[in-house]
Write a protein that holds these residues in place. Structure first.
Motif, short mmCIF file in Angstrom:
data_model
loop_
_atom_site.label_atom_id
_atom_site.label_comp_id
_atom_site.label_asym_id
_atom_site.label_seq_id
_atom_site.Cartn_x
_atom_site.Cartn_y
_atom_site.Cartn_z
N GLY A 162 0.79 -1.22 0.00
CA GLY A 162 0.00 0.00 0.00
C GLY A 162 0.82 1.27 0.00
O GLY A 162 2.04 1.26 0.20
N ASN A 163 0.11 2.35 -0.25
CA ASN A 163 0.72 3.68 -0.33
C ASN A 163 -0.24 4.64 0.35
O ASN A 163 -1.13 5.22 -0.27
N VAL A 164 -0.08 4.76 1.67
CA VAL A 164 -1.08 5.44 2.50
C VAL A 164 -0.45 6.64 3.21
O VAL A 164 0.64 6.54 3.77
N ASN A 165 -1.14 7.75 3.18
CA ASN A 165 -0.73 8.94 3.91
C ASN A 165 -1.06 8.75 5.40
O ASN A 165 -2.22 8.59 5.75
N PRO A 166 -0.05 8.75 6.27
CA PRO A 166 -0.37 8.50 7.69
C PRO A 166 -1.03 9.68 8.42
O PRO A 166 -1.60 9.48 9.48
N TRP B 161 5.28 8.67 1.99
CA TRP B 161 4.23 7.96 2.74
C TRP B 161 4.66 6.60 3.27
O TRP B 161 3.93 5.97 4.04
N GLY B 162 5.80 6.11 2.82
CA GLY B 162 6.32 4.87 3.38
C GLY B 162 5.88 3.62 2.64
O GLY B 162 4.99 3.65 1.79
N ASN B 163 6.54 2.54 2.96
CA ASN B 163 6.29 1.23 2.35
C ASN B 163 6.35 0.21 3.48
O ASN B 163 7.38 -0.36 3.77
N VAL B 164 5.20 0.01 4.13
CA VAL B 164 5.15 -0.75 5.38
C VAL B 164 4.26 -1.97 5.23
O VAL B 164 3.14 -1.87 4.70
N ARG B 178 2.51 4.72 13.16
CA ARG B 178 1.78 5.45 12.10
C ARG B 178 0.43 5.90 12.61
O ARG B 178 0.01 7.04 12.40
N VAL B 179 -0.27 5.02 13.30
CA VAL B 179 -1.60 5.40 13.76
C VAL B 179 -1.49 6.39 14.94
O VAL B 179 -2.37 7.23 15.14
N GLU B 181 0.69 8.79 14.92
CA GLU B 181 0.78 10.06 14.17
C GLU B 181 -0.60 10.52 13.70
O GLU B 181 -0.94 11.70 13.77
N THR B 182 -1.38 9.56 13.20
CA THR B 182 -2.74 9.90 12.75
C THR B 182 -3.52 10.51 13.90
O THR B 182 -4.19 11.54 13.75
N ARG B 199 10.18 12.43 13.72
CA ARG B 199 10.45 11.06 13.24
C ARG B 199 11.92 10.81 13.49
O ARG B 199 12.78 11.35 12.77
#
Lengths: 343, 343
Positions: A162-166, B161-164, B178-179, B181-182, B199
């Motif tokens: 995936g490619n998700v904006n956190p 956005w990262g690759n997790v 990540r959550v 941060e959200t 970060r």
């Protein structure tokens, strides 16, 4: 504990079953919890589960987006129970299977209170996993194609990260569901819980919220109300839509099968927004106009499921065509809007 | 409330301050909470904050990876307080600033109980945001370079956005942060909370856990114990290391500045694992051998911060060179291992 000392075991009639065993005897073979069961997909799942006389179905819902109306056909049924409950609070019941669907799913609803959306996804899933752990129940999470974010791979298969904006305005849902998946797998690895994860894509059908801002609901409501169908520019962007009965069938096959997932459940057939509008116009109201409007800045991009895994592991693929599904949705929307078809 | 009816306001001495105002008068100007303040970075931050006589510092820690030893210089100090508390439980205190560091950060610790790691990141951050909301405190979250996952962009800037992997064994930490941060941004948008997100990248220095499995701790402990330095194959993979005083300086600049972040704080200087081993050998124990071993399957890949934003917005960049930082760490490790340097 008093005894006269005479043994007469052999002449005694077989013992009565204890009240507990008696109760069990008359119970259904499978007690199934559906969280969010008063919602769009949840209520169709309940309908299907209730068709099996061996099932007892318990629904919990906080009615934030769900509605009792969706379940009125079952209220009062001896194998059915409806509990007003928010999954962010623990739930102490006895169950064999948990379909964990509870979470607002349309952007206008899940963005209404983003912190609550995260709590629902994280604390709600923690509570349901706690219930699964205590009861030994198998638990299925309806995750989402949103975990792929704005994908750099088309179509998306389950190995894609995936490619998700956190930190964006949609992150409460996307990241919330991602960490719900993490929790599922960590409970599976840490406690041996039987888990199932479905990543569900756009679904449509009767009982969708009329004003949930989704394109299918919008077009159908507009067509019924004699309003122009508003296609966002450029109109060539595509969407895939899975009819709700196909979705429910996929979820049940996943629950009853042997694979944890994650498995994509969705319809890979793509339509442009203009094609969708033309189909709605033709089928529902040939007299309405189709007009174009500016795109909303936060519009979800194209997503299309790779359903190879669902085909191979679940023997599942969608059957209902858009042209067959739309009229079924029209009928439901007309009933709720109180607008009959012109003769 | 009894009054004799005679007004003598003008002749009365000015009223005594209330006990509450009196207390406030003698208080420090700033009450600062540091969660995870008994840990490696947290305790260095506390040292720095305590240098300012206007600060009162409150540390909460559950001592899962932190240690009271790291704070022994402050225990009993009138401007310092240490509370044994787990951030997954709400905390009712009065504060002006919150540095929210609490979370195990080394893989061997955060994978020990993944579900607890997620609870710490999500429920812990919810509780600290709730505290910030009630008190009006500004809150800084130490997020992590792990939110970039296995990055497809080098070096990583804050827009990436990262690759997790959402369902892997490291996801409890990566997705948990990540959550977190959200949640920070949703509290900011929803409730106007003043947030700061750092970060942070690999950090080293005195008080690191000796057996936390990280490469710098490993090499230094091996060199001190006269054991061969075990370089994982191929040895050409690179890491960046930020000395802890630089890190603390960056965090404080972020807290006291005007930018929410997220802002990368880390050292962009890269070393191969072989170079690091050779530096440790030369500086600490020229007699040890360097040997190569198989790589662990779950080894983190290369990550390197783009610190343009920290330079521009915080006027920050790392100052301590690896060759200056390693001997400071050696001294601390020798003290704790009880092995003096050979003459």
């Amino acid at each position: 504990m008093a005894s006269n000392g005479n043994s007469h075991v052999s002449t005694k009639p077989p013992p009565e079953p204890s009240p507990l065993r008696k109760a069990k005897f008359f119970q259904a073979n499978m007690r199934i919890l559906v969280t969010g069961g008063a919602g769009f997909i949840g209520s169709h799942l309940v309908d299907k589960l209730m068709q099996n006389e061996k099932n007892e179905v318990i629904v919990v819902d906080n009615y934030f987006t769900g509605s009792k109306d969706n379940l009125k056909q079952w209220i009062g049924h001896p194998r059915f129970e409806l509990i007003r409950h928010d999954v962010t609070e623990p739930l102490l019941i006895e169950v064999d299977q948990i379909y964990h669907l509870a979470c607002p799913a349309s952007p206008i609803f899940y963005k209404y209170n983003p912190v609550k959306t995260i709590k629902t996804n994280v604390i709600g899933t923690l509570n349901m996993l706690g219930l699964a752990k205590r009861t030994g129940a198998r638990i299925l999470l309806t995750s989402t194609s949103e975990v792929y974010g704005d994908p750099l791979m088309h179509p998306q298969d389950e190995t894609y990260w995936g490619n998700v904006n956190p930190i964006g305005v949609r992150s409460c849902y996307d990241e919330g569901k991602r960490v719900a998946e993490t929790l599922m797998f960590d409970y599976h690895r840490q406690h041996g819980i039987e888990i199932r994860i479905a990543r569900i894509f756009n679904t449509y059908g009767p009982r969708m919220n009329i004003d949930d801002g989704r394109v299918v609901s919008n077009f159908i409501a507009q067509a019924i109300r004699d309003e122009p169908l508003t296609v966002q520019l450029p109109g060539t962007q595509t969407r895939s839509f899975c009819y709700v009965s196909d979705m429910v069938d996929g979820l049940m096959r996943l629950m009853d099968g042997d694979n944890t997932g994650p498995i994509n459940i969705g319809n890979p057939g793509e339509f442009t927004m203009l094609e969708l509008a033309e189909n709605v116009k033709e089928l529902i109201n040939p007299e309405v106009k189709i007009i174009t409007v500016e795109n909303t800045p936060d519009d979800p991009r194209q997503r299309k499921p790779d359903i190879t895994k669902a085909k191979e592991l679940l023997g599942w693929e969608p059957k209902v065509k858009l042209r067959d599904g739309l009229p079924l949705m029209e009928e439901d929307f007309r009933g709720r809007l109180g607008i009959s078809r012109k003769k």
